[in-house]
Motif scaffolding. Sequence first.
Motif, short mmCIF file in Angstrom:
data_model
loop_
_atom_site.label_atom_id
_atom_site.label_comp_id
_atom_site.label_asym_id
_atom_site.label_seq_id
_atom_site.Cartn_x
_atom_site.Cartn_y
_atom_site.Cartn_z
N UNK A 12 0.83 -1.21 0.00
CA UNK A 12 0.00 0.00 0.00
C UNK A 12 0.86 1.26 0.00
N UNK A 13 1.95 1.25 0.79
CA UNK A 13 2.81 2.42 0.89
C UNK A 13 4.04 2.35 -0.01
N UNK A 14 4.10 1.30 -0.84
CA UNK A 14 5.21 1.14 -1.79
C UNK A 14 6.55 1.11 -1.08
N UNK A 15 6.66 0.28 -0.05
CA UNK A 15 7.88 0.15 0.74
C UNK A 15 8.69 -1.02 0.20
N UNK A 196 15.33 4.90 0.00
CA UNK A 196 14.68 5.26 -1.26
C UNK A 196 13.81 6.48 -1.03
N UNK A 197 13.69 7.33 -2.03
CA UNK A 197 12.78 8.47 -2.01
C UNK A 197 11.93 8.43 -3.26
N UNK A 198 10.64 8.16 -3.06
CA UNK A 198 9.68 8.13 -4.16
C UNK A 198 10.15 7.20 -5.28
N UNK A 199 10.68 6.03 -4.89
CA UNK A 199 11.06 5.01 -5.85
C UNK A 199 12.49 5.07 -6.33
N UNK A 200 13.21 6.14 -6.01
CA UNK A 200 14.59 6.28 -6.45
C UNK A 200 15.54 6.02 -5.27
N UNK A 201 16.72 5.46 -5.58
CA UNK A 201 17.72 5.27 -4.54
C UNK A 201 18.11 6.63 -3.95
N UNK A 300 11.80 3.49 2.59
CA UNK A 300 11.23 4.31 1.50
C UNK A 300 10.62 5.57 2.07
N UNK A 301 10.96 6.71 1.48
CA UNK A 301 10.35 7.98 1.86
C UNK A 301 9.46 8.49 0.74
N UNK A 380 13.86 15.19 -1.87
CA UNK A 380 12.89 15.99 -2.61
C UNK A 380 11.87 16.60 -1.66
N UNK A 381 11.36 17.77 -2.02
CA UNK A 381 10.30 18.39 -1.24
C UNK A 381 9.02 17.57 -1.36
N UNK A 382 8.20 17.63 -0.31
CA UNK A 382 6.94 16.92 -0.31
C UNK A 382 5.84 17.77 -0.95
N UNK A 383 4.85 17.10 -1.49
CA UNK A 383 3.66 17.81 -1.99
C UNK A 383 2.94 18.45 -0.82
N UNK A 384 2.14 19.49 -1.07
CA UNK A 384 1.40 20.14 0.02
C UNK A 384 0.47 19.15 0.74
#
Length: 431
Positions: A12-15, A196-201, A300-301, A380-384
Amino acid sequence: MNNDFIAETARHFDIPGAAVGVFHDGEEHLFCHGVTSTENPLPVNEDTLFLLGSVTKTYTATAIMRLVQDGRVSLDAPVSTYVPELKLADDREFTVRQLLNHTSGLDWGTLVDTGEGDDALARHVAELATLKLIGEVGERPSYSQSGYNLAGRIIENATGQTYEQAMTALLLEPLGLGNTHFDRDAVMTRRFAVGHEKGEIARPWRHWRANNPGGGIAASVKDLLAWARFHLASDDLGEMRKPTAVLRGSNLGDAIGVGWFLRDIDGVQAIGHGGSSNGQFAELLIVPERNFAVVSIANQGPDGIPFNQAMVRRALEHYVGVLDRDPEPLPYNASAAAEVAGEYDNDAMVMTIDDTGAGLVLEVLIRSEIRESAEMELPADHAPFPMGLLPRDEYVITEGAFTGQRGFFTRDSDGVIIGVDLAGRMFGRVG
């Protein structure tokens, strides 16, 4: 609590990879899922090393307590007693206890890499002369990474060893934590998780050495659960569980002890600490009166945070019947929304709260000048995030990776909102 729940929640959280440990009724339960890295995958097992981020602060605080027990440090002595080389923007004095409960008035931290040499912490302390001071000593808790790195320098000066050598001698070796490490070379020769951040190492794997006291430890889920069990059994460290500063509107807890955040969850007292590093996240919660502990780590973040929260909440409910829920926000009120909307900032980040006419949205961005001058890639910055107001000038984030995150607004003597607190960090109103 079982592997199926962990696997389903991780999907669900793509971890990519996670590990959970529970201690209950005298028994350990360990659960592992996924892989260490999406580029070079190995199965996560009970010995896989994860970066624990700010959970490290509980180790640093405990080492200080060992020095207190040995008579080498006093919690109520000025920090300058042990770090006479410390120079700040003013000549304030604060105690070791105030450093460990985040009431020194030091801002979050510096972003200067002071190298990987044995002088890394000494050089970091020299940089604190440039650190912003955000309040009077003892005025209010404000989470400070540099404060804990400074605590690491206390350990160095009190022991005559490097921070890492002292931590090994004071805690890791006596407790048999053979799968807990600060040294990158020690980590790289073992199975370890990659952030990982949003799927990237996420690179770098960890930040500079001077951040070790505040967030540089790596451990396996088995060792982290052993750390929790040690604190469950350590009556001589009860001082760490006593409230020393009250927290307001914070999902970190209701108060701070010495290194621990203290919480009342469904009428039960708990202590804990979370941590985040570059794409790796950890959560540790202990319920002393139930002889219970749960730890969760993920790579994963940004969704490692809600994943860990889901694990902790399920374990609390499943094993000890304790329910942990987010507060319900008040209905949208245009007048109240207009009062809080605007721009806020601190030394590292800029916050904007927008009033959409139907609700409030909070956005936090790393300062552009910091991104431009950074010597390494920053997350990376987070979405609002949508947010809702709570009673007593408090608020809660209602959607996204930080759902349930709470904070509060500060008013001046005329009742005008002049700041906002997020995750224990203060943002002042701009203009």
